[in-house]
Design a protein around this motif. Structure first.
Motif: not given
Ligand SMILES: Nc1ncnc2c1ncn2[C@@H]1O[C@H](COP(=O)(O)OP(=O)(O)OP(=O)(O)O)[C@@H](O)[C@H]1O
Ligand SMILES: Cc1ncc(CO)c(N)n1
Ligand SMILES: [Mg+2]
Length: 497
Positions: A394, A401, A403, A427-428, A431, A436, A441, A463, A466, A470
């Protein structure tokens, strides 16, 4: 050893101990002790096997209270023994030099004797009258200070400690606090841990105290294979995979599918490896150090996908986590248009879990994925279609954020039921630096599987890891910057964002 959590199942209230421990670690707990006064041998073994990987995934030592034989049986990092339990010297003889042995003491004499017998740290208390011991203050704060001055090993205070009573530790010389109900009776263990950590870091000075690192790697260190593209910026791709696997204390192996000239602002060129060379890398790995789990990232073209699928089929590979990488955070495409079909026909059928982000889920499911309802619908549709587990991430969502994980009957052992879904919510983090996150993840999930964790626990532990990466607040590059894979090994001081 700043925040030492002693488990207690008295207040589970529908939660599981692994969930509470993962929350406590996510909130800042730095040491976990499994304490069970009435469970059977087998129950304690089962609990230890569930908790250990969660602790190690975040670089947190895991010890067991009193049960030295069980600690040896499950390979725990050590034990904590009381004055009337197994003697420290006997525990050392059973567990060896690499083990972490803690001893409960209440006097300077007991402290000196424990240190002489080889203790790695001391637990001193009870410092505050507790509901179970309303009138017993076994150790005054003055005696605690005397004990800290009398020994060279770390000391944690214990007994009735919660945010409101931590002041009893002030100026005593302790390295941290051991807490029980303040964490495990809390409605939100992660929030409770954060509050306790904040007060302790404020009182004892930020950062981690010196404490025995995890014991040296055993010979049977599980290997995790990353089949992915190189990200020259170091934040995503194979570089993120290697850092993630190493941060989980496991052995990273790699098969490079492509080189990208990339930074936080975009991808300027891609050089694909030949299908033959990719197959040679994978064969070389399986002929020597077969991996316990595999993460597949960027596969830029159909020939590359065919080569990877053929090699993994040849080796009957399992525990495969496929991150269907299509577009980088910077927006650059990382897969050819015609390769998506090869992904669907050859690679997804080999996967135990696929981890599409929302745009990738949209391509695979064939309908819009814009909110949580769409996320869940796509996860179920893809799990039904491919028969594998599906985590629709998500990060590209609007709110938190969150999933969603869709589990097919093969993962839930509930053959009668259809696909079951569960949400991994967080929580989001405020940043821009999320480059990556997806790679990290999926590699962290593969680490959980390599350690023998179930799929749901692997995703939950990944999670948590990760979130720490972050929240560390790394701020590099002019675009969407990388996260801090080594956050669990740094003093818990926030890097100013
Ligand atoms: N700002 C944020 N705060 C908390 N969790 C985040 C944030 N942004 C992404 N995530 C989490 O990071 C993981 C990767 O999600 P995302 O949808 O960004 O995948 P992605 O687009 O494949 O990432 P990448 O940029 O590495 O390709 C998920 O678990 C998501 O919930
Ligand atoms: C090489 C590579 N793989 C994956 C991603 C996904 O972020 C990326 N940006 N670069
Ligand atoms: Mg991604």
């Amino acid at each position: 050893m700043r925040l030492y959590a002693v488990t207690d199942r008295a207040w589970l209230n529908g939660r599981t101990l692994p969930e509470l421990v993962a929350d406590a670690i996510a909130g800042g707990a730095t040491f976990i002790q499994l304490r069970e006064k009435h469970a059977t041998h087998d129950e304690i073994v089962a609990l230890a096997r569930e908790l250990m990987p969660i602790c190690h995934a975040a670089g947190v030592p895991f010890v067991i209270d009193d049960e030295v034989e069980i600690a040896r049986e499950v390979g725990a990092d050590g034990v904590h023994v009381g004055q009337s339990d197994t003697a420290c010297a006997d525990a050392r003889r059973l567990l060896g030099d690499g083990a972490i042995i803690g001893v409960s003491v209440q006097t300077v004499e007991e402290a000196r004797a424990a240190q002489a017998a080889g203790a790695d740290y001391l637990g001193v208390g009870a410092l505050i009258p507790t509901p179970t011991k309303p009138d017993a203050v076994d150790v005054t704060s003055e005696e605690l200070a005397r004990i800290c001055r009398a020994v060279d090993i770390p000391v944690v205070g214990i007994g009735g400690l919660r945010v409101e009573t931590l002041d009893v530790l002030a100026n005593s010389g302790v390295d941290g606090a051991a807490v029980v109900s303040a964490l495990f009776a809390a409605d939100d263990a992660q929030a409770a841990a954060r509050s306790l950590r904040a007060r302790l870091d404020e009182m004892l000075g930020g950062g981690e105290s010196a404490f025995p690192a995890l014991p040296p790697a055993c010979a049977a260190l599980p290997a995790v294979l990353a089949i992915a593209g190189s990200d020259s910026s170091g934040g995503a791709g194979i570089q993120a995979d290697i850092k993630t696997v190493a941060a989980h204390g496991l052995f990273a192996e790699t098969a490079v599918t492509a080189l990208t000239a990339q930074n936080t602002m975009g991808v300027r060129n891609v050089l694909e490896a030949t299908p033959t060379f990719i197959a040679e890398q994978i064969d070389a790995i399986f002929e020597d150090i077969p991996p316990a789990a595999i993460k597949i990232g960027m596969c830029p073209s159909a020939p590359v996908i065919e080569a990877v699928a053929d090699a993994l089929t040849r080796w009957s590979a399992t525990n495969i986590v496929l991150d269907p990488v299509m577009v980088a955070t910077s927006g650059a495409r990382l897969i050819a248009e015609d390769a998506v079909h090869a992904l669907e026909d050859r690679l997804i059928p080999l996967a135990r879990l696929i981890t599409p982000n929302m745009p990738e889920a949209e391509v695979l499911a064939g309908f819009e994925v814009r909110d949580e309802k769409d996320q869940e619908r796509a996860a179920v549709a893809l799990a039904d279609r491919f028969g594998c587990a599906v985590l629709v991430k998500g990060g590209h969502g609007v709110h938190d954020a969150n999933d969603v994980l869709a589990l097919p009957p093969t993962e839930t052992a509930d053959v009668g039921a259809g696909v079951r879904t569960t949400w991994l919510r967080s929580p989001r983090v405020d940043t821009e630096n999320t480059h990556g996150t997806g790679c990290t993840l999926s590699s962290a999930i593969a680490c959980g599987l390599a350690r023998g964790l179930g799929l749901e626990e692997s995703v939950a532990a990944a999670k948590s890891y990760l979130m720490g990466a972050l929240e560390a607040g790394l701020n590099l590059g002019a675009g969407s910057g990388p996260i801090d894979h080594m956050w669990a090994y740094r003093p818990h001081q926030k890097v100013p964002v």
